[in-house]
Scaffold this motif. Structure first.
Motif, PDB file in Angstrom:
ATOM      1  N   GLU A 211     -54.680 -39.390  39.642  1.00 31.10           N
ATOM      2  CA  GLU A 211     -54.567 -39.410  38.182  1.00 31.10           C
ATOM      3  C   GLU A 211     -53.547 -38.368  37.750  1.00 31.10           C
ATOM      4  O   GLU A 211     -53.587 -37.215  38.159  1.00 31.10           O
ATOM      5  CB  GLU A 211     -55.928 -39.106  37.538  1.00 31.10           C
ATOM      6  N   ARG A 212     -52.603 -38.815  36.939  1.00 31.55           N
ATOM      7  CA  ARG A 212     -51.538 -37.927  36.454  1.00 31.55           C
ATOM      8  C   ARG A 212     -51.454 -38.006  34.934  1.00 31.55           C
ATOM      9  O   ARG A 212     -51.866 -38.995  34.327  1.00 31.55           O
ATOM     10  CB  ARG A 212     -50.182 -38.337  37.055  1.00 31.55           C
ATOM     11  N   ARG A 213     -50.914 -36.964  34.347  1.00 31.78           N
ATOM     12  CA  ARG A 213     -50.682 -36.919  32.906  1.00 31.78           C
ATOM     13  C   ARG A 213     -49.187 -36.773  32.643  1.00 31.78           C
ATOM     14  O   ARG A 213     -48.500 -35.998  33.322  1.00 31.78           O
ATOM     15  CB  ARG A 213     -51.419 -35.732  32.269  1.00 31.78           C
ATOM     16  N   TYR A 214     -48.692 -37.520  31.678  1.00 26.68           N
ATOM     17  CA  TYR A 214     -47.285 -37.385  31.303  1.00 26.68           C
ATOM     18  C   TYR A 214     -47.123 -36.063  30.552  1.00 26.68           C
ATOM     19  O   TYR A 214     -47.917 -35.733  29.668  1.00 26.68           O
ATOM     20  CB  TYR A 214     -46.832 -38.565  30.445  1.00 26.68           C
ATOM     21  N   ARG A 215     -46.079 -35.308  30.883  1.00 22.99           N
ATOM     22  CA  ARG A 215     -45.949 -33.929  30.395  1.00 22.99           C
ATOM     23  C   ARG A 215     -45.608 -33.817  28.911  1.00 22.99           C
ATOM     24  O   ARG A 215     -46.002 -32.859  28.262  1.00 22.99           O
ATOM     25  CB  ARG A 215     -44.868 -33.197  31.200  1.00 22.99           C
ATOM     26  N   PHE A 216     -44.858 -34.767  28.381  1.00 29.32           N
ATOM     27  CA  PHE A 216     -44.333 -34.592  27.018  1.00 29.32           C
ATOM     28  C   PHE A 216     -44.680 -35.768  26.103  1.00 29.32           C
ATOM     29  O   PHE A 216     -43.776 -36.408  25.546  1.00 29.32           O
ATOM     30  CB  PHE A 216     -42.815 -34.423  27.069  1.00 29.32           C
ATOM     31  N   PRO A 217     -45.947 -36.096  25.917  1.00 31.21           N
ATOM     32  CA  PRO A 217     -46.294 -37.281  25.131  1.00 31.21           C
ATOM     33  C   PRO A 217     -45.835 -37.202  23.680  1.00 31.21           C
ATOM     34  O   PRO A 217     -45.385 -38.208  23.112  1.00 31.21           O
ATOM     35  CB  PRO A 217     -47.825 -37.348  25.233  1.00 31.21           C
ATOM     36  N   ASN A 218     -45.924 -36.043  23.069  1.00 30.56           N
ATOM     37  CA  ASN A 218     -45.585 -35.933  21.649  1.00 30.56           C
ATOM     38  C   ASN A 218     -44.077 -35.980  21.413  1.00 30.56           C
ATOM     39  O   ASN A 218     -43.595 -36.739  20.561  1.00 30.56           O
ATOM     40  CB  ASN A 218     -46.159 -34.635  21.068  1.00 30.56           C
ATOM     41  N   SER A 219     -43.325 -35.173  22.167  1.00 33.23           N
ATOM     42  CA  SER A 219     -41.875 -35.136  21.953  1.00 33.23           C
ATOM     43  C   SER A 219     -41.219 -36.453  22.357  1.00 33.23           C
ATOM     44  O   SER A 219     -40.301 -36.941  21.671  1.00 33.23           O
ATOM     45  CB  SER A 219     -41.244 -33.980  22.731  1.00 33.23           C
ATOM     46  N   LYS A 220     -41.687 -37.064  23.450  1.00 35.76           N
ATOM     47  CA  LYS A 220     -41.075 -38.323  23.882  1.00 35.76           C
ATOM     48  C   LYS A 220     -41.460 -39.479  22.956  1.00 35.76           C
ATOM     49  O   LYS A 220     -40.662 -40.404  22.746  1.00 35.76           O
ATOM     50  CB  LYS A 220     -41.470 -38.638  25.324  1.00 35.76           C
ATOM     51  N   ALA A 221     -42.668 -39.427  22.393  1.00 35.77           N
ATOM     52  CA  ALA A 221     -43.047 -40.447  21.417  1.00 35.77           C
ATOM     53  C   ALA A 221     -42.121 -40.370  20.206  1.00 35.77           C
ATOM     54  O   ALA A 221     -41.668 -41.393  19.680  1.00 35.77           O
ATOM     55  CB  ALA A 221     -44.499 -40.249  20.989  1.00 35.77           C
ATOM     56  N   ARG A 222     -41.826 -39.159  19.776  1.00 43.76           N
ATOM     57  CA  ARG A 222     -40.925 -38.973  18.635  1.00 43.76           C
ATOM     58  C   ARG A 222     -39.514 -39.443  18.978  1.00 43.76           C
ATOM     59  O   ARG A 222     -38.855 -40.124  18.179  1.00 43.76           O
ATOM     60  CB  ARG A 222     -40.914 -37.496  18.232  1.00 43.76           C
ATOM     61  N   GLN A 223     -39.039 -39.093  20.168  1.00 42.52           N
ATOM     62  CA  GLN A 223     -37.687 -39.495  20.570  1.00 42.52           C
ATOM     63  C   GLN A 223     -37.549 -41.007  20.678  1.00 42.52           C
ATOM     64  O   GLN A 223     -36.550 -41.584  20.231  1.00 42.52           O
ATOM     65  CB  GLN A 223     -37.333 -38.832  21.898  1.00 42.52           C
ATOM     66  N   LEU A 224     -38.535 -41.661  21.260  1.00 37.55           N
ATOM     67  CA  LEU A 224     -38.485 -43.122  21.395  1.00 37.55           C
ATOM     68  C   LEU A 224     -38.525 -43.796  20.034  1.00 37.55           C
ATOM     69  O   LEU A 224     -37.800 -44.769  19.791  1.00 37.55           O
ATOM     70  CB  LEU A 224     -39.645 -43.603  22.262  1.00 37.55           C
ATOM     71  N   SER A 225     -39.363 -43.287  19.146  1.00 33.04           N
ATOM     72  CA  SER A 225     -39.444 -43.872  17.806  1.00 33.04           C
ATOM     73  C   SER A 225     -38.135 -43.695  17.052  1.00 33.04           C
ATOM     74  O   SER A 225     -37.661 -44.617  16.366  1.00 33.04           O
ATOM     75  CB  SER A 225     -40.597 -43.220  17.030  1.00 33.04           C
ATOM     76  N   GLN A 226     -37.531 -42.499  17.168  1.00 28.95           N
ATOM     77  CA  GLN A 226     -36.249 -42.249  16.494  1.00 28.95           C
ATOM     78  C   GLN A 226     -35.136 -43.109  17.080  1.00 28.95           C
ATOM     79  O   GLN A 226     -34.257 -43.583  16.347  1.00 28.95           O
ATOM     80  CB  GLN A 226     -35.902 -40.763  16.600  1.00 28.95           C
ATOM     81  N   THR A 227     -35.163 -43.302  18.394  1.00 19.86           N
ATOM     82  CA  THR A 227     -34.177 -44.170  19.035  1.00 19.86           C
ATOM     83  C   THR A 227     -34.306 -45.589  18.516  1.00 19.86           C
ATOM     84  O   THR A 227     -33.301 -46.249  18.201  1.00 19.86           O
ATOM     85  CB  THR A 227     -34.363 -44.147  20.564  1.00 19.86           C
ATOM     86  N   ARG A 228     -35.518 -46.085  18.438  1.00 20.22           N
ATOM     87  CA  ARG A 228     -35.774 -47.428  17.907  1.00 20.22           C
ATOM     88  C   ARG A 228     -35.236 -47.553  16.484  1.00 20.22           C
ATOM     89  O   ARG A 228     -34.570 -48.538  16.137  1.00 20.22           O
ATOM     90  CB  ARG A 228     -37.265 -47.715  17.931  1.00 20.22           C
TER      91      ARG A 228
END
Length: 237
Positions: free
Chosen positions: A95-112
């Protein structure tokens, strides 16, 4: 075992023809959903193991959140992405956790948002921007979290842009051994520095009769194997 530069160059020359044959065979154009999956994986792969980035991108793609037809506004998109990236992932039984869920969620949304506002779809963006270098620069400037290395990887995977280089630590180690850059040089983060390294590597590959984007892939394969063997030998010593 000593991995001399001559041996490394011989290994690169040995695998290059097969890489070229595979690349020249061509690939079917990717649909909108596939394009977003590739772009998502490239954005998520910074500073995390690729297997984890791939698993996270697969999850995002499975919910089709980034495709324009999904209908989410920017805030709803970011919130949904944050929830998906914040969950646990099972990688090779662990089991692993992604390190940057908040910042990457923001970056992906802004890219979209950037893509939708400027072109409507990612397919249209690639079509209208046309030139690979122009497209890469637009992506770096308008897709937060996407550096020149990741943008080059996306364009190679989706458009066969083999005139762009993917410069990572393995390719940089080769460049150091070849005397193309100083020892212990970091992977250039700034766009101008990346282009400078890319032009040096392009001149080097052309002098050997290789296509840049296929040569650096051959180099990456060889140097990755060398690095793994050196680590294994160090542990066994």
């Amino acid at each position: 075992m000593e991995y001399t530069f001559d041996r490394i160059q011989a290994a690169v020359a040995a695998i290059y023809p097969e890489i070229e044959r595979t690349a020249m065979a061509g690939h079917a154009p990717l649909c909108e959903e596939q394009l977003w999956h590739e772009l998502t994986c490239c954005i998520l792969s910074s500073q995390v193991p690729y297997s984890l980035a791939q698993a996270a991108a697969d999850r995002v793609n499975g919910h089709r959140i980034l495709t324009p037809l999904h209908g989410l506004d920017a805030e709803g998109c970011e919130r949904a992405l944050r929830s998906l990236l914040g969950g646990a992932f099972v990688i090779e039984g662990r089991e692993r956790r992604y390190r940057f869920p908040n910042s990457k969620a923001r970056q992906l949304s802004q890219t979209r948002s950037s893509v939708v506002q400027s072109f409507g779809t990612l397919s249209a963006a690639l079509s209208e921007l046309g030139d690979a270098e122009v497209t890469r620069r637009w992506l770096v400037e308008n897709a937060p979290g996407l550096g020149p290395k990741q943008a080059s990887m996306f364009l190679r995977n989706c458009r066969g842009a083999y005139d762009l280089a993917i410069i990572d630590r393995h390719v940089l180690t080769y460049m150091e051994m070849a005397g193309l850059c100083r020892s212990d040089a970091p992977v250039p983060a700034r766009y101008a520095g990346y282009i400078e390294y890319e032009l040096i590597l392009k001149s080097h590959s052309r002098a050997k009769g290789y296509m840049l984007g296929l040569f650096d892939y051959a180099v990456w394969i060889v140097m990755r194997i060398v690095a793994r063997k050196e680590i294994a030998e160090g542990q066994a010593a």
